[in-house]
Design a protein around this motif. Structure first.
Motif, PDB file in Angstrom:
ATOM      1  N   SER A  13       6.097  24.594  17.189  1.00 46.20           N
ATOM      2  CA  SER A  13       6.019  23.045  17.045  1.00 46.20           C
ATOM      3  C   SER A  13       5.097  22.188  16.228  1.00 46.20           C
ATOM      4  N   SER A  14       4.952  21.308  15.973  1.00 41.61           N
ATOM      5  CA  SER A  14       4.227  20.225  14.701  1.00 41.61           C
ATOM      6  C   SER A  14       3.537  19.752  16.483  1.00 41.61           C
ATOM      7  N   PHE A  15       3.443  19.643  17.477  1.00 45.58           N
ATOM      8  CA  PHE A  15       1.833  19.250  18.026  1.00 45.58           C
ATOM      9  C   PHE A  15       0.902  20.347  17.718  1.00 45.58           C
ATOM     10  N   SER A  16       1.436  21.801  17.650  1.00 46.78           N
ATOM     11  CA  SER A  16       0.190  22.466  17.577  1.00 46.78           C
ATOM     12  C   SER A  16      -0.010  22.752  16.633  1.00 46.78           C
ATOM     13  N   SER A  17      -0.040  22.744  15.232  1.00 48.51           N
ATOM     14  CA  SER A  17      -0.217  22.864  14.368  1.00 48.51           C
ATOM     15  C   SER A  17      -1.382  21.881  13.458  1.00 48.51           C
ATOM     16  N   GLY A  18      -2.215  21.704  14.762  1.00 48.16           N
ATOM     17  CA  GLY A  18      -3.228  20.520  14.200  1.00 48.16           C
ATOM     18  C   GLY A  18      -3.290  19.658  13.972  1.00 48.16           C
ATOM     19  N   GLN A  19      -2.182  19.087  13.526  1.00 49.35           N
ATOM     20  CA  GLN A  19      -2.370  18.088  12.746  1.00 49.35           C
ATOM     21  C   GLN A  19      -1.573  16.425  13.307  1.00 49.35           C
ATOM     22  N   PRO A  20      -2.306  15.543  13.258  1.00 51.01           N
ATOM     23  CA  PRO A  20      -1.608  14.968  14.272  1.00 51.01           C
ATOM     24  C   PRO A  20      -0.155  13.909  13.642  1.00 51.01           C
ATOM     25  N   PRO A  21       1.167  14.067  14.349  1.00 50.12           N
ATOM     26  CA  PRO A  21       1.890  13.092  13.463  1.00 50.12           C
ATOM     27  C   PRO A  21       1.625  11.735  12.695  1.00 50.12           C
ATOM     28  N   VAL A  22       2.754  12.056  12.045  1.00 47.96           N
ATOM     29  CA  VAL A  22       2.781  10.861  10.613  1.00 47.96           C
ATOM     30  C   VAL A  22       3.837   9.582  11.188  1.00 47.96           C
ATOM     31  N   ASP A  23       3.389   8.442  10.581  1.00 49.37           N
ATOM     32  CA  ASP A  23       4.367   7.202  11.306  1.00 49.37           C
ATOM     33  C   ASP A  23       5.452   7.631   9.780  1.00 49.37           C
ATOM     34  N   LYS A  24       6.393   8.516   9.939  1.00 47.67           N
ATOM     35  CA  LYS A  24       7.063   8.650   8.094  1.00 47.67           C
ATOM     36  C   LYS A  24       8.033   6.776   7.757  1.00 47.67           C
ATOM     37  N   ARG A  25       7.668   5.464   8.672  1.00 47.96           N
ATOM     38  CA  ARG A  25       8.217   4.553   8.270  1.00 47.96           C
ATOM     39  C   ARG A  25       7.462   4.215   6.489  1.00 47.96           C
ATOM     40  N   PRO A  26       8.219   3.085   5.526  1.00 49.04           N
ATOM     41  CA  PRO A  26       7.604   3.455   4.337  1.00 49.04           C
ATOM     42  C   PRO A  26       7.160   2.069   4.962  1.00 49.04           C
ATOM     43  N   VAL A  27       5.869   2.105   3.887  1.00 52.06           N
ATOM     44  CA  VAL A  27       4.775   1.061   4.014  1.00 52.06           C
ATOM     45  C   VAL A  27       5.128  -0.556   2.988  1.00 52.06           C
ATOM     46  N   ILE A  28       5.322  -1.492   3.050  1.00 53.49           N
ATOM     47  CA  ILE A  28       6.109  -2.508   2.489  1.00 53.49           C
ATOM     48  C   ILE A  28       4.638  -3.551   2.707  1.00 53.49           C
ATOM     49  N   LEU A  29       4.182  -4.312   1.153  1.00 56.02           N
ATOM     50  CA  LEU A  29       3.688  -4.623   1.328  1.00 56.02           C
ATOM     51  C   LEU A  29       4.137  -6.306   0.924  1.00 56.02           C
ATOM     52  N   ALA A  30       4.514  -7.261   1.756  1.00 53.48           N
ATOM     53  CA  ALA A  30       5.373  -8.223   1.309  1.00 53.48           C
ATOM     54  C   ALA A  30       3.972 -10.045   1.428  1.00 53.48           C
ATOM     55  N   VAL A  31       4.439 -10.250   0.075  1.00 53.17           N
ATOM     56  CA  VAL A  31       3.390 -11.716  -0.057  1.00 53.17           C
ATOM     57  C   VAL A  31       4.367 -12.779   0.055  1.00 53.17           C
ATOM     58  N   ASP A  32       4.198 -13.204   0.244  1.00 49.58           N
ATOM     59  CA  ASP A  32       4.577 -15.281   0.001  1.00 49.58           C
ATOM     60  C   ASP A  32       3.679 -16.143   0.939  1.00 49.58           C
ATOM     61  N   ASP A  33       3.486 -17.104   0.327  1.00 47.77           N
ATOM     62  CA  ASP A  33       1.751 -18.379   0.732  1.00 47.77           C
ATOM     63  C   ASP A  33       2.844 -18.756   1.664  1.00 47.77           C
ATOM     64  N   ASN A  34       4.307 -18.785   1.539  1.00 52.18           N
ATOM     65  CA  ASN A  34       4.820 -19.546   2.897  1.00 52.18           C
ATOM     66  C   ASN A  34       4.813 -19.459   3.755  1.00 52.18           C
ATOM     67  N   PRO A  35       3.978 -19.378   5.557  1.00 53.87           N
ATOM     68  CA  PRO A  35       3.667 -18.572   6.600  1.00 53.87           C
ATOM     69  C   PRO A  35       5.533 -18.330   6.888  1.00 53.87           C
ATOM     70  N   ASP A  36       6.150 -19.225   6.903  1.00 52.58           N
ATOM     71  CA  ASP A  36       7.408 -19.059   7.497  1.00 52.58           C
ATOM     72  C   ASP A  36       8.313 -17.399   6.651  1.00 52.58           C
ATOM     73  N   ASN A  37       8.057 -18.468   5.494  1.00 55.18           N
ATOM     74  CA  ASN A  37       8.636 -16.771   4.456  1.00 55.18           C
ATOM     75  C   ASN A  37       8.036 -15.617   4.498  1.00 55.18           C
ATOM     76  N   LEU A  38       7.073 -15.500   5.103  1.00 53.57           N
ATOM     77  CA  LEU A  38       6.490 -14.503   5.505  1.00 53.57           C
ATOM     78  C   LEU A  38       6.668 -14.068   6.731  1.00 53.57           C
ATOM     79  N   GLU A  39       7.020 -14.459   7.563  1.00 56.49           N
ATOM     80  CA  GLU A  39       7.447 -14.262   8.680  1.00 56.49           C
ATOM     81  C   GLU A  39       8.723 -13.570   9.154  1.00 56.49           C
ATOM     82  N   LEU A  40       9.734 -14.475   8.680  1.00 51.15           N
ATOM     83  CA  LEU A  40      10.968 -13.778   8.655  1.00 51.15           C
ATOM     84  C   LEU A  40      11.354 -12.808   7.160  1.00 51.15           C
ATOM     85  N   LEU A  41      10.748 -12.475   6.068  1.00 57.20           N
ATOM     86  CA  LEU A  41      10.493 -10.865   5.117  1.00 57.20           C
ATOM     87  C   LEU A  41      10.012  -9.928   6.543  1.00 57.20           C
ATOM     88  N   THR A  42       8.634 -10.425   6.920  1.00 56.80           N
ATOM     89  CA  THR A  42       8.229  -9.303   8.291  1.00 56.80           C
ATOM     90  C   THR A  42       9.459  -8.754   8.972  1.00 56.80           C
TER      91      THR A  42
END
Length: 152
Positions: A13-42
């Protein structure tokens, strides 16, 4: 009593490999100066199965990109400090970041704005208000990870 041989299964199993589990979710940087727009996008990006990092201005976006290089940047062009065009330029000048696709999501909706933004180095362009399905399509094209299908 007969107990199953758990050690063989654990070794493979992957747990015995000595490697911590990896989060496979893609990381997206969202940039918007309007807090409401940024929250919606997030929230939308979270529904798509992405890990979203938010920034409210150009300098914060550049800092966030260096600290945790994203798989994709969703960028408003009209920002209060340095505009999105300057952010694109600085990302492209950084050898560690230049491979990151940048999607402009902006209120600049004239054909000449679109041409100027794409020529500056954005890989895609969406005008505000954007269609959620269009955003999903653009993200799918640039992320090497399956996204969660969400019906709107």
């Amino acid at each position: 009593m007969n107990y199953p041989n758990w050690s063989n299964e654990l070794e493979s199993s992957s747990f015995s490999s000595g490697q911590p589990p990896v989060d496979k979710r893609p990381v997206i940087l969202a940039v918007d100066d309007n807090p409401d727009n940024l929250e919606l996008l997030t929230q939308i990006l979270d529904l798509f199965g992405c890990d979203c990092v938010g920034a409210v201005d150009g300098y914060a976006a550049l800092s966030a990109a260096v600290d945790r290089p994203p798989d994709l940047i969703v960028l408003d062009i009209c920002l209060p400090d340095i505009d999105g065009m300057e952010v694109v330029k600085r990302v492209q000048q950084n050898p560690d970041l230049r491979h990151i696709p940048i999607v402009a999501v902006t209120a600049l909706a004239k054909p000449e704005d679109r041409a100027r933004i794409l020529q500056a180095g954005c890989t895609e362009y969406l005008s505000k208000p954007f269609n959620i399905k269009d955003l999903e399509t653009v993200i799918r094209q640039h992320i090497n990870s399956p996204l969660v299908l969400v019906e709107f």
